[in-house]
Motif scaffolding. Structure first.
Motif, PDB file in Angstrom:
ATOM      1  N   GLN A  12       0.839  -1.196   0.000  1.00 45.93           N
ATOM      2  CA  GLN A  12       0.000   0.000   0.000  1.00 45.93           C
ATOM      3  C   GLN A  12       0.872   1.244   0.000  1.00 45.93           C
ATOM      4  OE1 GLN A  12      -3.398   0.021   2.487  1.00 45.93           O
ATOM      5  NE2 GLN A  12      -3.682  -2.167   2.277  1.00 45.93           N
ATOM      6  N   PRO A  13       0.419   2.356  -0.594  1.00 45.06           N
ATOM      7  CA  PRO A  13      -0.882   2.468  -1.254  1.00 45.06           C
ATOM      8  C   PRO A  13      -0.933   1.561  -2.475  1.00 45.06           C
ATOM      9  CG  PRO A  13       0.441   4.397  -1.760  1.00 45.06           C
ATOM     10  CD  PRO A  13       1.219   3.582  -0.761  1.00 45.06           C
ATOM     11  N   LEU A  14      -2.115   1.084  -2.779  1.00 42.77           N
ATOM     12  CA  LEU A  14      -2.292   0.190  -3.916  1.00 42.77           C
ATOM     13  C   LEU A  14      -2.043   0.950  -5.209  1.00 42.77           C
ATOM     14  CD1 LEU A  14      -5.521  -1.665  -2.785  1.00 42.77           C
ATOM     15  CD2 LEU A  14      -3.234  -2.632  -2.971  1.00 42.77           C
ATOM     16  N   SER A  15      -1.137   0.440  -6.023  1.00 39.56           N
ATOM     17  CA  SER A  15      -0.826   1.050  -7.309  1.00 39.56           C
ATOM     18  C   SER A  15      -1.410   0.180  -8.411  1.00 39.56           C
ATOM     19  CB  SER A  15       0.687   1.159  -7.506  1.00 39.56           C
ATOM     20  OG  SER A  15       1.227   2.066  -6.588  1.00 39.56           O
ATOM     21  N   ILE A  16      -2.252   0.779  -9.211  1.00 44.79           N
ATOM     22  CA  ILE A  16      -2.859   0.072 -10.332  1.00 44.79           C
ATOM     23  C   ILE A  16      -1.944   0.260 -11.533  1.00 44.79           C
ATOM     24  CG2 ILE A  16      -4.920  -0.166 -11.764  1.00 44.79           C
ATOM     25  CD1 ILE A  16      -5.329  -0.713  -8.691  1.00 44.79           C
ATOM     26  N   HIS A  17      -1.213  -0.786 -11.895  1.00 44.75           N
ATOM     27  CA  HIS A  17      -0.266  -0.742 -13.014  1.00 44.75           C
ATOM     28  C   HIS A  17      -0.795  -1.460 -14.255  1.00 44.75           C
ATOM     29  CE1 HIS A  17       3.118   0.832 -10.697  1.00 44.75           C
ATOM     30  NE2 HIS A  17       2.696   0.063  -9.716  1.00 44.75           N
ATOM     31  N   MET A  18      -1.786  -2.348 -14.045  1.00 39.48           N
ATOM     32  CA  MET A  18      -2.248  -3.198 -15.128  1.00 39.48           C
ATOM     33  C   MET A  18      -3.715  -3.537 -14.932  1.00 39.48           C
ATOM     34  SD  MET A  18      -3.003  -6.668 -15.917  1.00 39.48           S
ATOM     35  CE  MET A  18      -2.286  -7.626 -14.622  1.00 39.48           C
ATOM     36  N   MET A  19      -4.423  -3.634 -16.033  1.00 41.99           N
ATOM     37  CA  MET A  19      -5.808  -4.106 -16.025  1.00 41.99           C
ATOM     38  C   MET A  19      -5.877  -5.297 -16.973  1.00 41.99           C
ATOM     39  SD  MET A  19      -7.434  -2.087 -13.915  1.00 41.99           S
ATOM     40  CE  MET A  19      -9.194  -2.024 -14.268  1.00 41.99           C
ATOM     41  N   LEU A  78      -0.233   0.055 -17.847  1.00 41.39           N
ATOM     42  CA  LEU A  78      -0.398   1.503 -17.852  1.00 41.39           C
ATOM     43  C   LEU A  78       0.959   2.200 -17.840  1.00 41.39           C
ATOM     44  CD1 LEU A  78      -3.234   1.655 -15.195  1.00 41.39           C
ATOM     45  CD2 LEU A  78      -3.427   1.353 -17.673  1.00 41.39           C
ATOM     46  N   ASP A  79       1.062   3.315 -18.544  1.00 42.03           N
ATOM     47  CA  ASP A  79       2.295   4.098 -18.541  1.00 42.03           C
ATOM     48  C   ASP A  79       2.562   4.683 -17.163  1.00 42.03           C
ATOM     49  OD1 ASP A  79       2.728   3.574 -21.238  1.00 42.03           O
ATOM     50  OD2 ASP A  79       1.609   5.350 -21.869  1.00 42.03           O
ATOM     51  N   GLU A  80       1.487   5.108 -16.495  1.00 38.71           N
ATOM     52  CA  GLU A  80       1.603   5.661 -15.149  1.00 38.71           C
ATOM     53  C   GLU A  80       0.553   5.018 -14.261  1.00 38.71           C
ATOM     54  OE1 GLU A  80       2.114   9.917 -14.786  1.00 38.71           O
ATOM     55  OE2 GLU A  80       2.385  10.036 -16.961  1.00 38.71           O
ATOM     56  N   ALA A  81       0.951   4.687 -13.055  1.00 37.24           N
ATOM     57  CA  ALA A  81       0.056   3.993 -12.131  1.00 37.24           C
ATOM     58  C   ALA A  81      -1.029   4.921 -11.589  1.00 37.24           C
ATOM     59  CB  ALA A  81       0.849   3.416 -10.969  1.00 37.24           C
ATOM     60  N   CYS A  82      -2.126   4.319 -11.247  1.00 37.06           N
ATOM     61  CA  CYS A  82      -3.213   4.995 -10.543  1.00 37.06           C
ATOM     62  C   CYS A  82      -3.161   4.508  -9.100  1.00 37.06           C
ATOM     63  CB  CYS A  82      -4.536   4.616 -11.196  1.00 37.06           C
ATOM     64  SG  CYS A  82      -5.979   5.290 -10.371  1.00 37.06           S
ATOM     65  N   LEU A  83      -3.261   5.404  -8.147  1.00 38.76           N
ATOM     66  CA  LEU A  83      -3.198   5.022  -6.747  1.00 38.76           C
ATOM     67  C   LEU A  83      -4.589   4.835  -6.167  1.00 38.76           C
ATOM     68  CD1 LEU A  83      -0.396   7.363  -5.369  1.00 38.76           C
ATOM     69  CD2 LEU A  83      -0.217   4.989  -6.134  1.00 38.76           C
ATOM     70  N   LEU A  84      -4.718   3.802  -5.353  1.00 42.53           N
ATOM     71  CA  LEU A  84      -5.967   3.517  -4.659  1.00 42.53           C
ATOM     72  C   LEU A  84      -5.653   3.652  -3.176  1.00 42.53           C
ATOM     73  CD1 LEU A  84      -8.884   2.569  -5.053  1.00 42.53           C
ATOM     74  CD2 LEU A  84      -8.045   0.232  -4.887  1.00 42.53           C
ATOM     75  N   GLU A  85      -6.104   4.758  -2.572  1.00 39.63           N
ATOM     76  CA  GLU A  85      -5.779   5.053  -1.184  1.00 39.63           C
ATOM     77  C   GLU A  85      -6.883   4.573  -0.265  1.00 39.63           C
ATOM     78  OE1 GLU A  85      -4.710   9.109  -0.606  1.00 39.63           O
ATOM     79  OE2 GLU A  85      -3.086   9.004  -2.050  1.00 39.63           O
ATOM     80  N   LEU A  86      -6.532   3.700   0.680  1.00 43.38           N
ATOM     81  CA  LEU A  86      -7.508   3.163   1.610  1.00 43.38           C
ATOM     82  C   LEU A  86      -7.642   4.018   2.851  1.00 43.38           C
ATOM     83  CD1 LEU A  86      -6.568  -0.610   1.435  1.00 43.38           C
ATOM     84  CD2 LEU A  86      -8.190   0.662   0.054  1.00 43.38           C
ATOM     85  N   SER A  87      -6.591   4.684   3.258  1.00 43.70           N
ATOM     86  CA  SER A  87      -6.588   5.375   4.539  1.00 43.70           C
ATOM     87  C   SER A  87      -7.601   6.517   4.605  1.00 43.70           C
ATOM     88  CB  SER A  87      -5.194   5.917   4.839  1.00 43.70           C
ATOM     89  OG  SER A  87      -4.789   6.824   3.835  1.00 43.70           O
ATOM     90  N   THR A  88      -7.985   7.090   3.480  1.00 41.45           N
ATOM     91  CA  THR A  88      -8.906   8.219   3.494  1.00 41.45           C
ATOM     92  C   THR A  88     -10.365   7.802   3.547  1.00 41.45           C
ATOM     93  OG1 THR A  88      -8.976   8.305   1.084  1.00 41.45           O
ATOM     94  CG2 THR A  88      -7.300   9.643   2.183  1.00 41.45           C
ATOM     95  N   GLN A  89     -10.635   6.495   3.427  1.00 38.28           N
ATOM     96  CA  GLN A  89     -12.023   6.054   3.344  1.00 38.28           C
ATOM     97  C   GLN A  89     -12.695   5.917   4.705  1.00 38.28           C
ATOM     98  OE1 GLN A  89     -13.411   6.004   0.322  1.00 38.28           O
ATOM     99  NE2 GLN A  89     -11.392   6.738  -0.234  1.00 38.28           N
ATOM    100  N   GLY A  90     -11.946   5.605   5.737  1.00 39.56           N
ATOM    101  CA  GLY A  90     -12.517   5.491   7.073  1.00 39.56           C
ATOM    102  C   GLY A  90     -13.398   4.278   7.288  1.00 39.56           C
ATOM    103  N   THR A  91     -13.518   3.397   6.296  1.00 37.52           N
ATOM    104  CA  THR A  91     -14.412   2.248   6.441  1.00 37.52           C
ATOM    105  C   THR A  91     -13.657   0.944   6.521  1.00 37.52           C
ATOM    106  OG1 THR A  91     -14.622   2.106   4.041  1.00 37.52           O
ATOM    107  CG2 THR A  91     -16.309   3.368   5.222  1.00 37.52           C
ATOM    108  N   PHE A  92     -12.349   0.983   6.560  1.00 40.76           N
ATOM    109  CA  PHE A  92     -11.595  -0.264   6.606  1.00 40.76           C
ATOM    110  C   PHE A  92     -10.971  -0.453   7.963  1.00 40.76           C
ATOM    111  CE2 PHE A  92     -12.312  -1.530   2.441  1.00 40.76           C
ATOM    112  CZ  PHE A  92     -12.359  -0.414   1.663  1.00 40.76           C
TER     113      PHE A  92
END
Length: 173
Positions: free
Chosen positions: A68-75, A159-173
């Motif tokens: 973490q933070p989760l980096s989306i590099h591939m779909m 992906l050329d550039e990763a997309c970040l998936l941030e969990l800490s800001t959600q408050g539900t985990f």
């Protein structure tokens, strides 16, 4: 997708409909079977094995937490059939889907309860399994036709550039 941050939303049938089915046994009407010692809930997902020779494969996946933070590099997507994931523990997990891997605005992130699964429709771009604890297990149902190698039923988009998936800001985990 530099600096793109996905907002994680609750998984609902309506929000996920463009990408496939939400598999949720709490929404179905159970049928009593086996002389009253079991219940069955039918019609949880539409399994699509594209073509007349397709067969269904049922498998077990065991997943680990990604850094973490989760980096989306591939779909990835599967052109010859749907792919269903259903958790075997009552723990939340994450789903990331998109219409086009190269269009950041098309990405969606969902939080599923441990009692919800998803059935990705054929050709839907999705991220590989994302769990929040190690050793999470899932029943997976997808195309198992031996005439198709895994490579021709799997397309990956890096992906050329990763997309970040941030969990800490959600408050539900």
């Amino acid at each position: 997708m530099a600096n793109a941050v996905l907002t994680i939303r609750p998984l609902t049938r309506e929000a996920f409909a463009p990408f496939g089915d939400v598999v949720d046994v709490t929404g179905g009407a159970p049928i009593v079977i086996n002389q009253g010692f079991a219940e069955r809930v039918n019609g949880l997902a539409r399994v699509d094995v594209a073509g007349g020779t397709g067969v269904v494969n049922v498998s077990l996946f065991t997943a680990r937490v990604r850094p973490q933070p989760l980096s989306i590099h591939m779909m990835e997507r599967h052109p010859h059939g749907s792919q269903m994931f259903y958790p075997l523990q009552d723990q939340p997990w994450l789903i990331v889907v998109c219409d086009d891997p190269q269009i950041p605005a098309s990405y969606r992130a969902f939080r599923a309860s441990g009692r919800q699964g998803v059935n990705y429709a054929r050709n839907v771009w999705h991220h590989p399994l994302l769990v929040l604890a190690d050793h999470e297990r899932f029943i997976v149902i997808d195309r198992g036709d031996l005439s198709l190698t895994p490579l021709n039923n799997l397309e990956e988009a890096w992906l050329d550039e990763a997309c970040l998936l941030e969990l800490s800001t959600q408050g539900t985990f």
